[in-house]
Design a protein around this motif. Structure first.
Motif, short mmCIF file in Angstrom:
data_model
loop_
_atom_site.label_atom_id
_atom_site.label_comp_id
_atom_site.label_asym_id
_atom_site.label_seq_id
_atom_site.Cartn_x
_atom_site.Cartn_y
_atom_site.Cartn_z
N ALA A 161 0.87 -1.18 0.00
CA ALA A 161 0.00 0.00 0.00
C ALA A 161 0.91 1.23 0.00
CB ALA A 161 -0.88 0.00 1.24
N ALA A 162 0.35 2.36 -0.41
CA ALA A 162 1.16 3.59 -0.43
C ALA A 162 0.41 4.71 0.26
CB ALA A 162 1.47 3.99 -1.87
N VAL A 163 1.17 5.56 0.92
CA VAL A 163 0.61 6.77 1.52
C VAL A 163 1.40 7.92 0.92
CG1 VAL A 163 0.24 8.05 3.63
CG2 VAL A 163 0.07 5.57 3.67
N SER A 164 0.73 8.77 0.17
CA SER A 164 1.48 9.79 -0.55
C SER A 164 0.56 10.89 -1.08
CB SER A 164 2.21 9.14 -1.74
OG SER A 164 3.06 10.07 -2.35
N THR A 165 1.17 11.98 -1.52
CA THR A 165 0.42 13.02 -2.25
C THR A 165 0.67 12.87 -3.75
OG1 THR A 165 2.29 14.53 -2.04
CG2 THR A 165 0.59 14.71 -0.36
N ASN A 166 1.51 11.89 -4.14
CA ASN A 166 1.99 11.82 -5.53
C ASN A 166 1.48 10.54 -6.22
OD1 ASN A 166 3.48 11.71 -7.89
ND2 ASN A 166 5.45 12.17 -6.91
N LYS A 167 0.28 10.64 -6.81
CA LYS A 167 -0.38 9.48 -7.38
C LYS A 167 0.42 8.87 -8.55
CE LYS A 167 -5.03 8.20 -8.77
NZ LYS A 167 -6.39 8.64 -8.97
N GLU A 168 0.98 9.75 -9.38
CA GLU A 168 1.70 9.25 -10.57
C GLU A 168 2.89 8.38 -10.15
OE1 GLU A 168 0.97 12.64 -10.21
OE2 GLU A 168 -0.87 12.26 -11.33
N ALA A 169 3.64 8.88 -9.15
CA ALA A 169 4.83 8.13 -8.72
C ALA A 169 4.42 6.80 -8.07
CB ALA A 169 5.65 8.98 -7.75
N VAL A 170 3.30 6.80 -7.38
CA VAL A 170 2.82 5.55 -6.75
C VAL A 170 2.48 4.54 -7.85
CG1 VAL A 170 0.92 4.54 -5.41
CG2 VAL A 170 2.00 6.66 -4.63
N GLN A 171 1.80 5.04 -8.88
CA GLN A 171 1.46 4.15 -10.01
C GLN A 171 2.72 3.64 -10.68
OE1 GLN A 171 -1.19 6.89 -11.94
NE2 GLN A 171 -2.87 5.41 -11.94
N ALA A 172 3.67 4.53 -10.88
CA ALA A 172 4.92 4.14 -11.56
C ALA A 172 5.65 3.06 -10.77
CB ALA A 172 5.82 5.36 -11.75
N PHE A 173 5.53 3.10 -9.46
CA PHE A 173 6.18 2.09 -8.63
C PHE A 173 5.48 0.74 -8.78
CE2 PHE A 173 6.77 -0.35 -4.73
CZ PHE A 173 8.13 -0.24 -4.51
N GLY A 174 4.23 0.76 -9.22
CA GLY A 174 3.51 -0.51 -9.43
C GLY A 174 2.53 -0.82 -8.32
N ILE A 175 2.22 0.20 -7.50
CA ILE A 175 1.24 -0.07 -6.43
C ILE A 175 -0.16 0.29 -6.95
CG2 ILE A 175 0.45 0.65 -4.13
CD1 ILE A 175 3.36 0.89 -3.31
N ASP A 176 -1.09 -0.62 -6.72
CA ASP A 176 -2.48 -0.44 -7.09
C ASP A 176 -3.00 0.85 -6.42
OD1 ASP A 176 -5.21 -0.59 -7.32
OD2 ASP A 176 -5.33 -2.72 -6.76
N THR A 177 -3.52 1.80 -7.21
CA THR A 177 -3.95 3.06 -6.58
C THR A 177 -5.18 2.85 -5.70
OG1 THR A 177 -4.99 3.62 -8.67
CG2 THR A 177 -2.91 4.73 -8.14
N GLY A 178 -5.81 1.70 -5.81
CA GLY A 178 -6.87 1.35 -4.85
C GLY A 178 -6.30 1.20 -3.45
N ASN A 179 -5.00 0.89 -3.38
CA ASN A 179 -4.32 0.76 -2.07
C ASN A 179 -3.54 2.03 -1.74
OD1 ASN A 179 -5.11 -1.86 -2.34
ND2 ASN A 179 -3.05 -2.71 -2.63
#
Ligand code: F6P
Length: 548
Positions: A239-257
């Motif tokens: 899961a990711a906690v962030s303000t940066n959705k694009e970077a989270v997606q780029a890392f491969g974490i499901d944005t649902g998480n």
């Protein structure tokens, strides 16, 4: 007008001279009401600041300084969402995160703050319940038993400190682990203790660009995939906690998480946001809400109490009194509670990253001291480490002593001994021991006059060393929330008076830039000669060892 030329500052400077020879022990002897005169209660929290080098006149003059600096107006601007972090053009709204449900605030630009916060809290609640009930399954069908929070600075220190402090309130379904350091030892040692089938990794990074966090996150991801093999399983374990959705997606974490927050939450003020997800998972969501409620109660106190009866304001003013008028450059925090063992480290970031600034709001280099060095360790361990210096050293270190009245672990006489030590230390720091007292003591131990003459200078304690004592009933989520918010507001008030921006942190950038430049040089086949002689030599020493 320069700060030091302002009427309130000048009045304090001249008043300080009248206090130079005044001893606290005499102030106590002259005024039996000193404790009630110089203590404040807010809810469960008591601040006793009577063991400070102050009189009623000092406190009135310090309150004038706060008024002159416009502390109340600045405080109201912060709560209203003005862009007081002007170097980054951002509002500072961590206080909004702990407002009760239903809170509304419309920001310039159209963001409905209360609605957005409620949506993320709802998402955190649902996720927490799924994990803690065991409904959320790992890739092999087992429930999650371990949560590894990967983050650094504000994305680590707050959740780590809080989960350590609130161990007695753990829900029990999951264990939490914190990985922050880029030193591979930190992640390696943590991974040895968990099983990929039952582990959830939370990648916590406001920016999602922090080198340490992303490197640790990639190591965790590779470790996981070496075992689970299938990339689609990442969605059950990251899961990711962030303000940066694009970077989270780029890392491969499901944005649902992915759990969002906003640029108006500073990193070191972020444990109240979704950065607190590891806290919610450790304690259960309701207890996370109690933490927020405790912080909110302190916000209300800070907003409504008059300056001279306002705990964060009084703490801030006392800090300025010593830092600027007595030239005491550091401040210690001594929790007499083992659960609070990470509080000093947490406060180092909160205070020193906020107020470690040397230019004022107009960009002028200041000609007065700003943020002090913050340090500390729990009592009584600290007594056997650095208290010698606090009692008899040449520098005077004002300190906060923090004690819960009740222990979470009643065991024989332990808590009485702990409390006795806490009270004894502040008494000793205040009273000291005169040469006459030391002489009398040695005499009654049967020493000769000659021996006494030789020993007395070593046995004298100058005393007059200031302390605050903070007492609350017990450590619990509500009280801890209030305590942390109290320190946040203390730091804010000091920043206002010092005319600095407490909410940016440009000072951490230069080292990061240089490390990025040096990193590729470590693998170079040839000697590096582009830096100063010291840095070149150190890099080349490392290169030769690394490259054989
Ligand atoms: O140390 C600098 C800093 O930016 C802190 O302010 C922040 O808490 C930390 O790095 C981590 O940043 P992030 O959450 O963006 O990874």
């Amino acid at each position: 007008m320069s700060l030091q030329q302002s009427p309130a500052w000048r009045a304090l400077a001249s008043h300080k001279q009248t206090l130079d020879c005044v001893l606290m022990r005499d102030l106590f002897a002259d005024d039996p009401e000193r404790f009630s005169r110089f203590s404040i209660r807010s809810g469960d929290l008591l601040l006793d600041y009577s063991k400070n080098r102050v009189t009623s006149e000092t406190m009135a003059l310090l309150a004038d300084l706060a008024r002159e600096a416009g502390v109340e107006a600045c405080r109201d601007e912060m709560f209203a969402g003005s862009k007081i972090n002007f170097t980054e053009k951002r509002a500072v709204l961590h206080t909004a995160l702990r407002q009760p449900w239903g809170f509304q605030l419309l920001l310039e630009g159209g963001q409905e703050v209360g609605k957005d916060i409620a949506a993320v809290l709802g998402q955190m609640k649902g996720f927490t319940e799924q994990i803690l009930s065991g409904k959320w399954k790992g890739y092999s069908g087992k429930a999650i038993t371990d949560v590894v929070n990967i983050g650094i600075g504000g994305s680590d220190l707050g959740p780590y400190m809080v989960t350590e402090a609130l161990r007695p309130f753990a829900h029990g379904a999951v264990k939490v682990h914190f990985v922050s350091n880029i030193d591979g030892t930190h992640i390696s040692e943590t991974l040895k203790r968990v099983d990929e089938e039952t582990t959830l990794f939370i990648i916590a990074s406001k920016t999602f660009t922090t080198q340490e966090t992303l490197t640790n996150a990639h190591t965790a991801r590779s470790w996981f995939l070496e075992r689970a093999v299938d990339e689609s399983f990442i969605a059950r374990h990251f899961a990711a906690v962030s303000t940066n959705k694009e970077a989270v997606q780029a890392f491969g974490i499901d944005t649902g998480n992915m759990f969002g927050f906003w640029d108006w939450v500073g990193g070191r003020y972020s444990l109240w946001s979704s950065i607190g997800l590891s806290i919610a998972l450790y304690l259960g969501f309701d207890r996370f809400l109690e933490l927020l409620a405790g912080a909110h109660s302190m916000d209300e106190h800070f907003r409504s109490a008059p300056l001279d009866a306002n705990i964060p304001v009084v703490l801030a003013l006392l800090g300025i009194w010593y830092n600027n008028f007595f030239d005491f450059p550091s401040h210690a925090v001594i929790p007499y509670d083992q659960y609070l063992h990470r509080l000093p480290a947490y406060l180092q970031q909160l205070d020193m990253e906020s107020n470690g600034k040397r230019v004022d709001r107009d960009g002028n280099v200041v000609d007065y001291a700003t943020g002090p060095v913050i340090w500390g360790e729990p009592g009584t361990n600290s007594q056997h480490a650095f208290f010698q210096l606090m009692h008899q050293g040449t520098s005077c270190v004002p300190a906060d002593f923090i004690l819960p009245l009740k222990t979470q672990n009643p065991a024989g006489e332990h808590h009485d001994i702990l409390a006795a030590n806490c009270f004894a230390q502040t008494e000793a720091l205040m009273k000291g021991k005169t040469a006459a007292e030391a002489r009398a003591e040695l005499g009654s131990a049967g020493m000769s006059e000659e021996e006494i003459d030789a020993l007395v200078p070593h046995k004298v304690f100058p005393g007059n060393r200031p302390t605050n004592t903070l007492i609350f009933n017990e450590i619990n989520p509500f009280n801890l929330g209030a305590l942390i918010a109290m320190y946040e507001h203390k730091v804010f008030v000091q920043g206002v008076i010092w005319r600095i921006n407490s909410f940016d942190q440009w000072g951490v950038e230069l080292g990061k830039q240089l490390a990025k430049a040096i990193l590729p040089e470590l693998g170079s086949a040839d000697d590096v000669a582009t830096h100063d002689a010291s840095t070149n030599a150190l890099i080349n020493l490392y290169r030769r060892s690394r490259n054989g």
